[in-house]
Scaffold this motif. Structure first.
Motif, PDB file in Angstrom:
ATOM      1  N   LEU B  15       0.830  -1.199   0.000  1.00  0.00           N
ATOM      2  CA  LEU B  15       0.000   0.000   0.000  1.00  0.00           C
ATOM      3  C   LEU B  15       0.867   1.252   0.000  1.00  0.00           C
ATOM      4  O   LEU B  15       0.598   2.213  -0.733  1.00  0.00           O
ATOM      5  CB  LEU B  15      -0.893  -0.026   1.249  1.00  0.00           C
ATOM      6  CG  LEU B  15      -2.011   0.986   1.328  1.00  0.00           C
ATOM      7  CD1 LEU B  15      -3.043   0.734   0.242  1.00  0.00           C
ATOM      8  CD2 LEU B  15      -2.687   0.910   2.693  1.00  0.00           C
ATOM      9  N   ILE B  85      -6.950  -5.397   0.704  1.00  0.00           N
ATOM     10  CA  ILE B  85      -5.692  -5.179   1.429  1.00  0.00           C
ATOM     11  C   ILE B  85      -5.478  -6.290   2.453  1.00  0.00           C
ATOM     12  O   ILE B  85      -6.384  -6.616   3.223  1.00  0.00           O
ATOM     13  CB  ILE B  85      -5.698  -3.799   2.127  1.00  0.00           C
ATOM     14  CG1 ILE B  85      -5.628  -2.696   1.068  1.00  0.00           C
ATOM     15  CG2 ILE B  85      -4.524  -3.658   3.103  1.00  0.00           C
ATOM     16  CD1 ILE B  85      -5.879  -1.321   1.578  1.00  0.00           C
ATOM     17  N   THR B  87      -3.344  -7.009   5.633  1.00  0.00           N
ATOM     18  CA  THR B  87      -2.426  -6.379   6.588  1.00  0.00           C
ATOM     19  C   THR B  87      -1.480  -7.443   7.122  1.00  0.00           C
ATOM     20  O   THR B  87      -1.921  -8.502   7.574  1.00  0.00           O
ATOM     21  CB  THR B  87      -3.198  -5.724   7.742  1.00  0.00           C
ATOM     22  OG1 THR B  87      -4.249  -4.955   7.170  1.00  0.00           O
ATOM     23  CG2 THR B  87      -2.314  -4.827   8.573  1.00  0.00           C
ATOM     24  N   HIS B  89       1.618  -8.144   9.698  1.00  0.00           N
ATOM     25  CA  HIS B  89       2.471  -7.676  10.796  1.00  0.00           C
ATOM     26  C   HIS B  89       3.752  -8.493  10.765  1.00  0.00           C
ATOM     27  O   HIS B  89       3.691  -9.723  10.770  1.00  0.00           O
ATOM     28  CB  HIS B  89       1.773  -7.868  12.137  1.00  0.00           C
ATOM     29  CG  HIS B  89       0.468  -7.143  12.238  1.00  0.00           C
ATOM     30  ND1 HIS B  89       0.325  -6.002  12.964  1.00  0.00           N
ATOM     31  CD2 HIS B  89      -0.739  -7.395  11.688  1.00  0.00           C
ATOM     32  CE1 HIS B  89      -0.924  -5.583  12.864  1.00  0.00           C
ATOM     33  NE2 HIS B  89      -1.592  -6.413  12.101  1.00  0.00           N
ATOM     34  N   LYS B 120       3.067  -3.827   8.510  1.00  0.00           N
ATOM     35  CA  LYS B 120       3.244  -3.134   9.784  1.00  0.00           C
ATOM     36  C   LYS B 120       4.356  -3.834  10.550  1.00  0.00           C
ATOM     37  O   LYS B 120       4.336  -5.071  10.655  1.00  0.00           O
ATOM     38  CB  LYS B 120       1.952  -3.175  10.596  1.00  0.00           C
ATOM     39  CG  LYS B 120       0.897  -2.276   9.958  1.00  0.00           C
ATOM     40  CD  LYS B 120      -0.306  -2.094  10.830  1.00  0.00           C
ATOM     41  CE  LYS B 120      -1.194  -1.057  10.163  1.00  0.00           C
ATOM     42  NZ  LYS B 120      -2.445  -0.884  10.828  1.00  0.00           N
ATOM     43  N   SER B 132      -3.974  -9.897   8.919  1.00  0.00           N
ATOM     44  CA  SER B 132      -5.398  -9.608   9.088  1.00  0.00           C
ATOM     45  C   SER B 132      -6.016  -9.364   7.724  1.00  0.00           C
ATOM     46  O   SER B 132      -5.524  -8.589   6.916  1.00  0.00           O
ATOM     47  CB  SER B 132      -5.614  -8.460  10.079  1.00  0.00           C
ATOM     48  OG  SER B 132      -5.565  -7.239   9.432  1.00  0.00           O
ATOM     49  N   GLY B 135     -10.891  -8.057   8.267  1.00  0.00           N
ATOM     50  CA  GLY B 135     -11.295  -7.920   9.668  1.00  0.00           C
ATOM     51  C   GLY B 135     -10.981  -9.100  10.555  1.00  0.00           C
ATOM     52  O   GLY B 135     -11.244  -9.064  11.744  1.00  0.00           O
ATOM     53  N   TYR B 137      -8.130 -11.434  12.261  1.00  0.00           N
ATOM     54  CA  TYR B 137      -6.720 -11.334  12.586  1.00  0.00           C
ATOM     55  C   TYR B 137      -6.216 -12.711  12.994  1.00  0.00           C
ATOM     56  O   TYR B 137      -6.772 -13.327  13.910  1.00  0.00           O
ATOM     57  CB  TYR B 137      -6.561 -10.330  13.723  1.00  0.00           C
ATOM     58  CG  TYR B 137      -5.166 -10.140  14.244  1.00  0.00           C
ATOM     59  CD1 TYR B 137      -4.339  -9.161  13.721  1.00  0.00           C
ATOM     60  CD2 TYR B 137      -4.687 -10.922  15.301  1.00  0.00           C
ATOM     61  CE1 TYR B 137      -3.068  -8.965  14.218  1.00  0.00           C
ATOM     62  CE2 TYR B 137      -3.413 -10.731  15.801  1.00  0.00           C
ATOM     63  CZ  TYR B 137      -2.610  -9.750  15.244  1.00  0.00           C
ATOM     64  OH  TYR B 137      -1.357  -9.545  15.741  1.00  0.00           O
ATOM     65  N   ARG B 138      -5.209 -13.201  12.293  1.00  0.00           N
ATOM     66  CA  ARG B 138      -4.649 -14.508  12.669  1.00  0.00           C
ATOM     67  C   ARG B 138      -3.164 -14.359  12.950  1.00  0.00           C
ATOM     68  O   ARG B 138      -2.432 -13.772  12.154  1.00  0.00           O
ATOM     69  CB  ARG B 138      -4.866 -15.523  11.550  1.00  0.00           C
ATOM     70  CG  ARG B 138      -6.300 -15.959  11.498  1.00  0.00           C
ATOM     71  CD  ARG B 138      -6.481 -17.079  10.550  1.00  0.00           C
ATOM     72  NE  ARG B 138      -7.888 -17.443  10.518  1.00  0.00           N
ATOM     73  CZ  ARG B 138      -8.335 -18.578  10.033  1.00  0.00           C
ATOM     74  NH1 ARG B 138      -7.494 -19.458   9.540  1.00  0.00           N
ATOM     75  NH2 ARG B 138      -9.615 -18.848  10.033  1.00  0.00           N
ATOM     76  N   ASP B 139      -2.787 -14.918  14.045  1.00  0.00           N
ATOM     77  CA  ASP B 139      -1.418 -14.736  14.501  1.00  0.00           C
ATOM     78  C   ASP B 139      -0.617 -16.016  14.264  1.00  0.00           C
ATOM     79  O   ASP B 139      -0.863 -17.038  14.896  1.00  0.00           O
ATOM     80  CB  ASP B 139      -1.445 -14.379  15.997  1.00  0.00           C
ATOM     81  CG  ASP B 139      -0.164 -13.697  16.417  1.00  0.00           C
ATOM     82  OD1 ASP B 139       0.835 -13.838  15.693  1.00  0.00           O
ATOM     83  OD2 ASP B 139      -0.168 -13.023  17.461  1.00  0.00           O
ATOM     84  N   TYR B 140       0.313 -15.960  13.327  1.00  0.00           N
ATOM     85  CA  TYR B 140       1.167 -17.122  13.047  1.00  0.00           C
ATOM     86  C   TYR B 140       2.587 -16.856  13.540  1.00  0.00           C
ATOM     87  O   TYR B 140       3.548 -17.397  13.021  1.00  0.00           O
ATOM     88  CB  TYR B 140       1.213 -17.406  11.536  1.00  0.00           C
ATOM     89  CG  TYR B 140      -0.126 -17.726  10.931  1.00  0.00           C
ATOM     90  CD1 TYR B 140      -0.630 -19.024  10.973  1.00  0.00           C
ATOM     91  CD2 TYR B 140      -0.880 -16.748  10.314  1.00  0.00           C
ATOM     92  CE1 TYR B 140      -1.857 -19.322  10.403  1.00  0.00           C
ATOM     93  CE2 TYR B 140      -2.111 -17.035   9.746  1.00  0.00           C
ATOM     94  CZ  TYR B 140      -2.590 -18.328   9.792  1.00  0.00           C
ATOM     95  OH  TYR B 140      -3.798 -18.623   9.239  1.00  0.00           O
TER      96      TYR B 140
END
Lengths: 485, 162
Positions: B15, B85, B87, B89, B120, B132, B135, B137-140
């Motif tokens: 982006l 988009i 996102t 992290h 990010k 994410s 809406g 959000y998955r944390d790997y």
């Protein structure tokens, strides 16, 4: 994938003061909570097709595209007996400087915005809510589970009257929940101190938000108060809930609504203003044992400007309560405390809870008061009045003096009946107002302590009519005459 | 309009780089059309940026003229905000090569040729990534894995300390 690894997030689309719009959060519901990456909490108030509306409960800077995560708990507070004697804000955070509320982690968490229980859970209001104030308990009686609006000018003695009622609930088992909505912090401080000095804090829960706090937090205050009241009601307790005041609550809601572009209606209040208050007050009532068995007696307060009760919010509240007490600053300055205008106040439920004798007595007193009001104009023009008219006017004078009650005093129910019956006996026939003013306290005490008078006080519960009481008091005239030289 | 955007998106994966490239493209055209000829040639650009401008086909440049330039760019910005988009992290900052590798991979995986990455940087993740998407959000990341096995790890450490 476990739930700790998957959450929902949303990003700030736009924000206006404490109002934030987020996109994302696909399965969010109204009354869910979200938290920003900087730890600011928000409360979801409505959902649109492409965004959700969030009211921020914490103050802080919001940036465009800032990330918000959905929290696992919904909008609610931890409740328990540990709340007694404490002051908390609308999110259940203690504000009285006495430290943690409870050390146990498994507290009951109740949602703030609950639907009121339906008709199947309600019970007929049959028990009187005794306030210890003669005027209320006899002429405008309240029932346990009733909703009675308290309205009046500023400085007409509303708060003092409410504190009296709260203090008089000592040793009755009634739990008092006081919601102070958007008042200055010093007012809340004074309230806590007054209750502590009168040893009334132990059965009280105070929910207070000060005027300097974010509007969404102030808006939630009555909801929190009802949630706490419901907790005690479910345990079978009789709860007295005071909402002071709903006028500022309405103004806060107007502020929030105007900010979120809801179209303004009458006096710029939003269209769902009535719903907001009715939704709240509907949660009060008397409940069946299957639903906890307790009761919530609600006293919403509203301050009037220039005694005008025909504006939107007071009329709304009048229509959703079971009666109202109208306070007038003029009456207070004339020395009448509580400064309640009897002719404009009403209780639609309380009369059914009174015993027959008090009911008949209060009808008799009301008749005298209304007859005297009719005769008052005539009495101004004629010097020579017929004796019957003179008697009615004199009785009115005596009754009004008896109804005056000093702050922080409680008069037992039996004594209230005795005092109001006395103007109809020959003992007070030739006495004037100043006599009553002078000897009122002595007479009250005599009926509680004097060996010859105690039997009358004790027999009152057995009496069927007011005439029997007047007859009994007639016989006590000689004893009273000795006590009041 | 979509054609122009798809040419730009061909090798633009994040982006921030989309925004950056739209900006330099716009200022290039503004200078070419409305500025002096000398300055348009000597625009202060980084080598990557000028390489990118050079890599665009000449048919692409022919689509722009003095009359449509403002309309095209405001339109591009509008469409740009509506592109999907993802996102991402990450615990470190990506270099261009890795970004284009990851970008190409995600576009293939998500089967969306216009997908953009919003990168990010969050060093707390330790390693790995958290995504994410729409809406969710998955944390790997390594942090999440450690969190998940917290009890077991503590148990092991206790054993070791004994």
């Amino acid at each position: 994938m476990s739930s700790t690894q998957q959450t929902e997030v949303g990003y700030v689309v736009s924000s206006r003061d404490f109002l934030v719009y987020l996109d994302g959060l696909p399965t969010i519901k109204v009354n869910d909570m979200v938290e920003s990456d900087t730890g600011l909490r928000g409360w979801v108030t409505s959902t649109f097709e492409d965004k959700i509306e969030v009211l921020m409960l914490d103050e802080g800077a919001i940036k465009p595209k800032q990330e918000f995560r959905r929290l696992t708990n919904r909008l609610g507070i931890n409740v328990g007996d540990f709340l007694l004697g404490r002051a908390v804000n609308s999110l259940g955070v203690p504000i009285d400087g006495k430290g943690l509320l409870s050390r146990t982690k498994t507290n009951l968490n109740l949602e703030l915005d609950r639907e009121a229980l339906g008709i199947e859970s309600r019970e007929f209001i049959a028990n009187q809510f005794l306030t210890g104030i003669t005027l209320i308990d006899t002429l405008i009686p309240l029932g346990r589970g009733q909703r009675e609006l308290v309205l009046g000018d500023a400085h007409s003695g509303k708060t003092g009257f409410l504190i009296d009622i709260v203090v008089n609930q000592k040793n009755t088992g009634v739990i008092c929940v006081l919601a102070s909505i958007g008042k200055p912090a010093v007012v809340v401080r004074n309230l806590i101190d007054t209750l502590r000095l009168n040893k009334a804090l132990d059965y009280n829960v105070i929910i207070a938000t000060s005027s300097s706090e974010p509007p969404p937090l102030i808006f939630l205050t009555p909801k929190t108060a009802f949630t706490i009241a419901e907790y005690f009601q479910k345990k079978g307790k009789d709860v007295l809930l005071i909402l002071d005041d709903l006028g500022s609550h309405a103004k806060i809601y107007r502020e929030i609504s105007l900010l979120s572009n809801k179209s303004p209606g009458r006096e710029s209040y939003p269209g769902d203003m009535f719903y907001q208050h009715a939704h709240l007050l509907e949660r009060a009532g008397n409940f069946l044992p299957e639903y906890g068995g307790g009761s919530i007696t609600a006293l919403p307060v509203i301050e009037l400007s220039l005694s005008d009760f025909t504006t939107l919010i007071p009329t709304n509240l009048m229509s959703m309560t079971d009666g109202h007490l109208l306070f007038k600053a003029g009456l207070r300055s004339q020395g009448q405390t509580p400064a309640i205008d009897l002719s404009l106040s009403v209780s639609r439920v309380g009369r059914q809870t009174q015993d027959q004798m008090t009911n008949l007595l209060s009808t008799r007193v009301r008749q005298v008061l209304s007859a005297a009001a009719d005769l008052e104009t005539i009495s101004r023009f004629s010097l020579e009045l017929p004796p019957e008219t003179q008697l009615i006017l004199k009785r009115r004078e005596l009754i009004m003096e008896i109804l005056k009650q000093d702050p922080l005093t409680a008069i037992p129910k039996q004594i209230q009946a005795i005092l109001l019956a006395l103007p109809f006996t020959t003992f007070l026939q030739n006495k004037n107002r100043s006599f009553v003013e002078k000897y009122k306290v002595i007479i009250s005490e005599a009926f509680l302590k004097h060996p010859q008078l105690i039997p009358i006080t004790k027999s009152i519960t057995k009496l069927k009519t007011d005439e029997e009481l007047i007859k009994l008091l007639e016989a006590a005239g000689a004893v009273l005459a000795k006590l009041c030289p | 309009m979509n054609e122009i955007l798809s040419i730009i998106l061909k090798d633009t994966y994040s982006l921030t780089s989309l925004k950056h490239r739209l900006r330099i493209l716009q200022s290039y055209f503004l200078k070419t059309f409305f500025g002096e000829i000398e300055t348009s040639v000597n625009m202060p650009l980084s080598p990557q940026d000028s390489n990118w401008l050079k890599s665009l086909p000449s048919s692409f440049y022919q689509k722009f003229n003095k009359d449509n330039i403002y309309n095209i760019f405001s339109g591009l910005e509008k469409i740009g905000t509506n592109t999907p988009i993802l996102t991402m992290h990450l615990a470190f900052e990506l270099n261009d090569t890795t970004l284009s590798q990851i970008g190409a991979f995600t576009r293939k995986t998500f089967d969306s040729p216009s997908l953009l990455l919003d990168i990010k940087v969050d060093p707390n993740l330790i390693a790995g990534t958290a995504l994410s998407w729409k809406g969710v959000y998955r944390d790997y990341s390594l942090r999440a894995k450690l969190e998940q096995k917290r009890q077991e790890l503590l148990e092991e450490f206790r054993k070791f300390l004994r």
